[in-house]
Scaffold this motif. Sequence first.
Motif, short mmCIF file in Angstrom:
data_model
loop_
_atom_site.label_atom_id
_atom_site.label_comp_id
_atom_site.label_asym_id
_atom_site.label_seq_id
_atom_site.Cartn_x
_atom_site.Cartn_y
_atom_site.Cartn_z
N ALA A 1 0.80 -1.23 0.00
CA ALA A 1 0.00 0.00 0.00
C ALA A 1 0.84 1.28 0.00
O ALA A 1 0.55 2.20 -0.78
CB ALA A 1 -0.98 -0.01 1.17
N PRO A 2 1.86 1.42 0.86
CA PRO A 2 2.60 2.69 0.85
C PRO A 2 3.21 3.04 -0.50
O PRO A 2 3.06 4.18 -0.98
CB PRO A 2 3.67 2.47 1.93
N GLU A 3 3.91 2.10 -1.13
CA GLU A 3 4.54 2.40 -2.41
C GLU A 3 3.49 2.65 -3.50
O GLU A 3 3.69 3.49 -4.38
CB GLU A 3 5.49 1.29 -2.83
N ALA A 4 2.38 1.92 -3.45
CA ALA A 4 1.31 2.15 -4.42
C ALA A 4 0.72 3.55 -4.23
O ALA A 4 0.40 4.24 -5.21
CB ALA A 4 0.23 1.09 -4.28
N PHE A 5 0.57 3.97 -2.99
CA PHE A 5 0.05 5.29 -2.67
C PHE A 5 0.99 6.39 -3.18
O PHE A 5 0.57 7.35 -3.84
CB PHE A 5 -0.15 5.41 -1.17
N LEU A 6 2.28 6.23 -2.91
CA LEU A 6 3.25 7.23 -3.36
C LEU A 6 3.32 7.27 -4.88
O LEU A 6 3.45 8.35 -5.47
CB LEU A 6 4.63 6.91 -2.76
N GLY A 7 3.22 6.11 -5.52
CA GLY A 7 3.21 6.07 -6.97
C GLY A 7 2.00 6.77 -7.55
O GLY A 7 2.10 7.47 -8.57
N MET A 8 0.85 6.61 -6.90
CA MET A 8 -0.36 7.29 -7.36
C MET A 8 -0.20 8.80 -7.31
O MET A 8 -0.60 9.51 -8.24
CB MET A 8 -1.55 6.87 -6.50
N LEU A 9 0.42 9.31 -6.24
CA LEU A 9 0.63 10.74 -6.12
C LEU A 9 1.53 11.27 -7.23
O LEU A 9 1.46 12.45 -7.58
CB LEU A 9 1.23 11.08 -4.75
N ARG A 10 2.38 10.39 -7.79
CA ARG A 10 3.27 10.80 -8.88
C ARG A 10 2.68 10.47 -10.25
O ARG A 10 3.35 10.63 -11.27
CB ARG A 10 4.63 10.11 -8.72
N GLY A 11 1.43 9.97 -10.27
CA GLY A 11 0.78 9.69 -11.53
C GLY A 11 1.16 8.37 -12.16
O GLY A 11 0.92 8.15 -13.35
N LYS A 12 1.71 7.43 -11.37
CA LYS A 12 2.13 6.16 -11.94
C LYS A 12 0.98 5.18 -12.13
O LYS A 12 1.11 4.21 -12.88
CB LYS A 12 3.21 5.52 -11.05
N ASN A 13 -0.13 5.42 -11.45
CA ASN A 13 -1.28 4.52 -11.59
C ASN A 13 -2.00 4.77 -12.90
O ASN A 13 -1.85 5.82 -13.53
CB ASN A 13 -2.25 4.72 -10.43
N PHE A 14 -2.79 3.79 -13.30
CA PHE A 14 -3.61 3.91 -14.52
C PHE A 14 -5.03 3.65 -14.11
O PHE A 14 -5.43 2.50 -13.92
CB PHE A 14 -3.14 2.91 -15.57
#
Length: 338
Positions: free
Chosen positions: A317-330
Motif C-alpha cells: 500500500a505505501p509504495e502504491a500510494f506514493l506512486g499514485m501521487l506521482r501519476g504512476k497509476n492507470f
Amino acid sequence: MPRNQQILLASRPQGEATAENFRFVTTDTPALQDGQVLVRHHYLSLDPYMRGRMNDSKSYAASQPLDEVMIGGTVGEVAESRHPDYQPGDKVVGMGGWQEWSVVDAGQPGALRKVDTTHVPLSYYLGAVGMPGVTAWYGLVKIIDPKPGQTVTVSAATGAVGSAFVALAKARGCRVVGIAGGPEKCRYATEELGYDECIDHRQHTDLKSMAAALKAACPDGIDGHFENVGGHILDAVLLRANAFARVALCGMIAGYDGQPLPLQNPALILINRMRVEGFIVSEHMEVWGEALKELGGLVAQGKLRPRESVAEGLAAAPEAFLGMLRGKNFGKQLVKLI
C-alpha cells in the motif's frame, strides 16, 4: 478472532511523502460487542485526499492521527455479525482503513453499506460506483450544470473521478476534453473512455503552452471545468473560460506537498463572471442515492468501464500510494487484500 495486519501513520511528511512515514504492525482483533460486525476487507482504496490528511494543518477534515490506522475506503465481506441487519457473507463498503480486518459499529449512520455485486464488481464500489464517482457526479451536475453542446474539461482525466466524469458528461451531450499525463493515458482517454480530445500535460508544462493546447482543443472556449490538480492547469483554464463558466474545485494535488499555488490572473473570475466552487462530497450525502443509481446504470450498460491499478497485499500500500501521487497509476488505484 483473527490476527490483523495494519499500516499506521508513523510520522508527518516534510515535503514529499515517503515510505518511512508509515509503519506496518500486527495486532489482535477485539471480540465483537452487540451491534458490531467483523469485516474481512477484499480491497483498499488509495485516494489523493489521503495525502492532505497526513499533514497537521487546518483543512476541511481532521488530520490523520499519528500511530493510528491510516484512513481509507474498503470493500469486503461480513465474516461475523452481532447486528441484526448484517449476516456473514454480505458484501459491504465502508471506511475500514489500511488493514485486513475491521470491527465496525454497524448501527452508526454511514459506517457500513451493503452492496449488490450482481452487475457491478465489488471493487467498483471504491471507484466508479463509489466516492470518486459521486464526486464526479456532484461537480458536474450540481456545480457545472452543463447544457448539451457545451464544452467541459477535467484534469486527472483518466483517474477514478475523471473516468466517471466523462461518462456522465457525454450522457448529457457535452464535448469533453481531458488533461492527463503521458501519451498512453491520452490514447486511453480518447479511444476507450470517450473523450473528444485529451491534452498531455507532460508536453505542456507551463502556462503559455497549456493555454495554447486548450485553445486548440476547445475552439469555442470552456463552459465548465472540473479541477483535481490546480497550478498552471487551472491558470490556463481560466484564460480559455467563457463568460459565466463554472469551475468545480475538487482537488489541488499540485500543492499537496506544501508549496503554495497562487493564481496568476484571478481577475478573470470577475471579468467572466465565473462561478468557482470548492466542495467535499461527504458533505452532500443527500445526493448519493441518485448519483449511485446513475453510475451503476452506466456500468451495467457498458458506458462506464473504468480501469483499475491493483497492488497485491497490504504491505504494497505505501509504495502504491506514493506512486499514485506521482501519476504512476492507470485509473483507480486499489490494493487487493485477499
